[in-house]
Design a protein around this motif. Structure first.
Motif, short mmCIF file in Angstrom:
data_model
loop_
_atom_site.label_atom_id
_atom_site.label_comp_id
_atom_site.label_asym_id
_atom_site.label_seq_id
_atom_site.Cartn_x
_atom_site.Cartn_y
_atom_site.Cartn_z
N GLY A 95 30.44 43.45 32.94
CA GLY A 95 29.33 42.69 33.56
C GLY A 95 29.81 41.00 33.15
N PHE A 96 29.26 40.47 33.53
CA PHE A 96 29.43 38.72 33.01
C PHE A 96 29.85 38.78 31.23
CE2 PHE A 96 29.21 34.43 32.87
CZ PHE A 96 30.65 33.47 32.99
N ASP A 97 29.05 38.78 30.86
CA ASP A 97 28.35 38.62 29.32
C ASP A 97 29.49 38.97 28.38
OD1 ASP A 97 26.12 36.52 29.91
OD2 ASP A 97 25.14 38.09 30.29
N ALA A 98 29.75 40.00 28.58
CA ALA A 98 30.74 40.98 27.49
C ALA A 98 32.59 40.51 27.92
CB ALA A 98 30.47 42.17 27.47
N PHE A 99 32.69 39.62 29.40
CA PHE A 99 33.87 39.83 29.43
C PHE A 99 33.88 37.88 28.45
CE2 PHE A 99 35.90 36.31 31.94
CZ PHE A 99 37.70 36.44 31.74
N THR A 100 35.32 38.62 27.86
CA THR A 100 36.16 37.85 26.74
C THR A 100 37.56 37.21 26.79
OG1 THR A 100 36.90 39.29 25.15
CG2 THR A 100 33.99 38.27 24.47
N ILE A 101 37.89 36.67 26.76
CA ILE A 101 39.77 35.74 26.71
C ILE A 101 40.22 36.66 26.33
CG2 ILE A 101 41.23 34.51 25.97
CD1 ILE A 101 39.84 33.37 28.07
N ASN A 102 39.61 37.31 24.66
CA ASN A 102 40.45 38.24 23.46
C ASN A 102 40.97 39.30 23.99
OD1 ASN A 102 39.67 35.95 22.30
ND2 ASN A 102 39.15 37.12 20.09
N THR A 154 48.87 32.62 25.99
CA THR A 154 49.03 32.72 27.12
C THR A 154 48.00 32.60 28.08
OG1 THR A 154 51.30 33.74 26.51
CG2 THR A 154 50.29 33.91 28.24
N VAL A 155 46.88 32.83 28.10
CA VAL A 155 45.46 33.04 29.02
C VAL A 155 44.99 32.04 29.03
CG1 VAL A 155 43.81 33.91 29.06
CG2 VAL A 155 44.97 35.56 28.40
N HIS A 156 45.23 31.02 28.28
CA HIS A 156 44.51 29.58 28.06
C HIS A 156 45.92 28.69 28.83
CE1 HIS A 156 41.07 30.07 25.49
NE2 HIS A 156 41.75 30.14 24.80
N ASN A 157 46.79 28.96 28.94
CA ASN A 157 47.67 28.71 29.40
C ASN A 157 47.93 28.51 30.96
OD1 ASN A 157 48.48 27.24 27.09
ND2 ASN A 157 50.33 28.18 26.41
N LEU A 158 48.51 29.51 31.25
CA LEU A 158 48.23 29.65 32.45
C LEU A 158 46.24 29.75 33.08
CD1 LEU A 158 49.47 33.86 32.74
CD2 LEU A 158 50.08 31.58 33.48
#
Length: 221
Positions: free
Chosen positions: A36-43, A55-59
């Motif tokens: 689900g969307f709420d549980a989706f995290t960059i980490n 790297t994720v932030h840069n891309l």
């Protein structure tokens, strides 16, 4: 000479960067569909993609930017699904319109549900997006109405723009009910088509009106 020596290395870096982006987006899609969307995290996205958080932030940027990137893919796929040869019969055209959308959603129903929910929550959807799903689908509905009017199936007593709003609105309401889990895709199709046909009936020629009534009887009987 120097350019010819550095270009292959640059091309390789760019190719690797594109592949990395595709892998991260694929993983983001799976995370959103699975949790689900709420549980989706960059980490977690960085962890399963084998890259660092910077790297994720840069891309991509932030979480919202990743979801927006997925929406661009979604819009492009819907646009491709709708960019098919037009049909002459207005009822068949309406059915083709909704069936192409549902065929696309059926490919990955869990993801599309989660993506729509996330996009709406983030305000990415949809009136503000000139080339977004709302405006693209509305333009298809306008073409359907204008063509039906030009061929005498619709009387032209109701402005095509407003009629198209109602035609598309019926589909959009059904989609929202499906996204929220109130109906399945079979019910989505029936609900959308009933609403779209009723909108057409408001301006239909006598012949088309009779055909619409027969089709509605089949859909609801």
């Amino acid at each position: 000479m120097e350019n010819s020596q550095t270009a292959p290395g640059h091309a390789t870096r760019q190719a690797n960067k594109a592949l990395r982006r595709e892998r991260i987006l694929a993983n983001a899609r799976e995370l959103i569909a699975g949790k689900g969307f709420d549980a989706f995290t960059i980490n977690e996205l960085a962890s399963i993609s084998g890259v660092s958080i910077p790297t994720v932030h840069n891309l991509f940027g932030k979480k919202n930017d990743i979801v927006l990137e997925l929406f661009r893919e979604l819009v492009n796929r819907i646009d491709e699904a709708l960019a098919q040869p037009d049909l002459v019969d207005p009822i068949e055209s309406l059915e083709a319109f909704i069936d192409k959308l549902l065929a696309l959603y059926r490919e990955d129903e869990t993801f599309y549900r989660a993506a729509f929910l996330g996009g709406e929550r983030l305000g990415l959807f949809e009136h503000e997006m000139t080339d977004g799903i709302f405006n693209k689908s509305l333009r298809v509905a306008e073409r359907l109405c204008e063509r039906a009017r030009d061929r005498g199936h619709l009387l032209g007593s109701i402005d095509s723009h407003w009629l198209a709003q109602q035609v598309f609105g019926a589909q959009r309401l059904a989609r929202q009910d499906w996204v929220n889990g109130y109906i399945n895709l079979v019910q989505y199709r029936r609900q959308a088509l009933v609403g779209m046909l009723l909108a057409f009936a408001a301006d239909a020629s006598p012949q088309l009106h009779g055909q619409i009534c027969a089709r509605l009887q089949h859909l609801t009987g």
